[in-house]
Design a protein around this motif. Structure first.
Motif, PDB file in Angstrom:
ATOM      1  N   GLY A 163      19.917  21.604 -15.787  1.00 48.41           N
ATOM      2  CA  GLY A 163      20.579  22.840 -15.357  1.00 48.41           C
ATOM      3  C   GLY A 163      19.959  23.436 -14.107  1.00 48.41           C
ATOM      4  N   GLN A 164      18.685  23.145 -13.892  1.00 47.45           N
ATOM      5  CA  GLN A 164      18.000  23.661 -12.693  1.00 47.45           C
ATOM      6  C   GLN A 164      18.008  22.647 -11.550  1.00 47.45           C
ATOM      7  OE1 GLN A 164      14.046  25.589 -13.812  1.00 47.45           O
ATOM      8  NE2 GLN A 164      14.748  24.784 -15.775  1.00 47.45           N
ATOM      9  N   GLY A 165      18.685  21.530 -11.755  1.00 50.02           N
ATOM     10  CA  GLY A 165      18.761  20.514 -10.690  1.00 50.02           C
ATOM     11  C   GLY A 165      17.469  19.738 -10.497  1.00 50.02           C
ATOM     12  N   LEU A 166      16.608  19.758 -11.516  1.00 47.57           N
ATOM     13  CA  LEU A 166      15.285  19.149 -11.347  1.00 47.57           C
ATOM     14  C   LEU A 166      15.273  17.637 -11.615  1.00 47.57           C
ATOM     15  CD1 LEU A 166      13.148  21.922 -13.112  1.00 47.57           C
ATOM     16  CD2 LEU A 166      13.400  21.501 -10.654  1.00 47.57           C
ATOM     17  N   LEU A 167      16.424  17.098 -12.025  1.00 48.49           N
ATOM     18  CA  LEU A 167      16.465  15.663 -12.332  1.00 48.49           C
ATOM     19  C   LEU A 167      17.193  14.879 -11.240  1.00 48.49           C
ATOM     20  CD1 LEU A 167      17.476  16.013 -16.105  1.00 48.49           C
ATOM     21  CD2 LEU A 167      15.181  16.019 -15.097  1.00 48.49           C
ATOM     22  N   ALA A 168      17.721  15.611 -10.255  1.00 49.14           N
ATOM     23  CA  ALA A 168      18.536  14.989  -9.202  1.00 49.14           C
ATOM     24  C   ALA A 168      17.663  14.360  -8.111  1.00 49.14           C
ATOM     25  CB  ALA A 168      19.450  16.036  -8.588  1.00 49.14           C
ATOM     26  N   ASP A 169      18.287  13.501  -7.328  1.00 51.70           N
ATOM     27  CA  ASP A 169      17.684  12.938  -6.104  1.00 51.70           C
ATOM     28  C   ASP A 169      16.463  12.075  -6.370  1.00 51.70           C
ATOM     29  OD1 ASP A 169      19.651  14.446  -4.912  1.00 51.70           O
ATOM     30  OD2 ASP A 169      18.319  16.108  -4.383  1.00 51.70           O
ATOM     31  N   LYS A 170      16.317  11.611  -7.580  1.00 52.40           N
ATOM     32  CA  LYS A 170      15.227  10.677  -7.890  1.00 52.40           C
ATOM     33  C   LYS A 170      15.821   9.286  -8.055  1.00 52.40           C
ATOM     34  CE  LYS A 170      13.030  14.193 -10.824  1.00 52.40           C
ATOM     35  NZ  LYS A 170      11.815  14.506 -10.094  1.00 52.40           N
ATOM     36  N   VAL A 171      14.933   8.322  -7.971  1.00 51.87           N
ATOM     37  CA  VAL A 171      15.346   6.944  -8.186  1.00 51.87           C
ATOM     38  C   VAL A 171      15.197   6.602  -9.673  1.00 51.87           C
ATOM     39  CG1 VAL A 171      14.573   4.564  -7.775  1.00 51.87           C
ATOM     40  CG2 VAL A 171      14.859   6.134  -5.851  1.00 51.87           C
ATOM     41  N   TYR A 172      16.193   5.951 -10.241  1.00 42.59           N
ATOM     42  CA  TYR A 172      16.160   5.579 -11.663  1.00 42.59           C
ATOM     43  C   TYR A 172      16.595   4.119 -11.836  1.00 42.59           C
ATOM     44  CZ  TYR A 172      16.291  10.643 -12.729  1.00 42.59           C
ATOM     45  OH  TYR A 172      16.029  11.992 -12.823  1.00 42.59           O
ATOM     46  N   ALA A 173      16.039   3.485 -12.845  1.00 44.66           N
ATOM     47  CA  ALA A 173      16.527   2.165 -13.287  1.00 44.66           C
ATOM     48  C   ALA A 173      16.088   1.971 -14.731  1.00 44.66           C
ATOM     49  CB  ALA A 173      15.995   1.047 -12.388  1.00 44.66           C
TER      50      ALA A 173
END
Ligand SMILES: Cc1cc2nc3c(=O)[nH]c(=O)nc-3n(C[C@H](O)[C@H](O)[C@H](O)COP(=O)(O)O)c2cc1C
Length: 201
Positions: free
Chosen positions: A106-116
């Motif tokens: 909700g705070q946008g803290l999980l965005a713009d990271k790399v995931y796999a």
């Protein structure tokens, strides 16, 4: 250039994904990242396999891994999630952890990271790809950047999984990781670190 922060967060009931996570974490460190290896709480659901003797021995010698928290995901530039395949999907325990990240989402803290992601299943066509794709549904909602391995290295033609890394545990659920599995995990971890470095620069 600042050091990439890599979180390797996994659930494992009988030790396979645990072993995979350790290879990924080691490869991330070799690639120059600061690594947090974290496990999602082991809660028996009642439907899980009994650990074999070898798996129980592994659990005993494996150092107790710190429990995953929301901060580990927020802290990281890159996150590798690992889960056993459960009915072609991720384990409920990992899903519960992902669902607990609502406030951070909700705070946008999980965005713009790399995931796999990486997974293990008992059978060859038992749903490894659907498990990884199911995991990636959540990453889309995070606004994450999925860095699939594709066939970006000749070794990917050996393990054959362009969606992530995976291992087949076999009829007795105790087939050890082979070279192709370990190579694929190392490639996955070093690739997410390299791509994170490129994004940061
Ligand atoms: C409830 C449940 C569902 C499972 N579903 C699948 C499945 O869909 N396909 C498959 O090949 N194996 C399936 N398995 C086997 C697990 O994927 C296998 O035991 C797991 O990868 C081992 O990982 P771990 O040692 O890290 O727990 C299932 C196991 C359980 C307990």
């Amino acid at each position: 250039m600042s050091t990439v922060k890599l979180a390797v967060i996994y659930y494992s009931a009988t030790g396979t994904v645990d072993a995979m996570a350790r290879h990924a974490a080691e490869a991330g460190e070799k690639a120059g990242a600061e690594v947090r290896l974290r496990q999602v709480a082991r809660q028996a659901t009642g439907g899980e396999r009994e650990a074999t003797e070898a798996q129980a021995a592994h659990a005993e010698v494996a150092p107790a891994t710190e429990a995953a928290s929301a901060d580990d995901v927020v802290w990281a530039d890159a996150v590798l999630f690992g889960s056993p395949t459960r009915y072609g999907n991720i384990a409920g325990q990992l899903k519960t952890f992902l669902d607990s990240l609502g406030p951070q989402w909700g705070q946008g803290l999980l965005a713009d990271k790399v995931y796999a992601g990486f997974t293990a299943s008992q059978t060859l066509h038992g749903g490894q790809e659907s498990t990884l794709l199911a995991l990636y549904n959540t990453i889309h909602h995070f606004g994450g950047i999925i860095v699939a391995p594709g066939y970006t290295d000749p070794l990917k033609f050996v393990d054959g999984n362009p969606y992530g890394a995976s291992h087949v545990t076999g009829a007795n659920n105790d087939e050890p990781l082979g070279d192709a599995d370990i190579d694929a995990l190392r490639h996955l971890a070093s690739r997410v670190v390299t791509v994170s470095e490129r994004l940061a620069s």
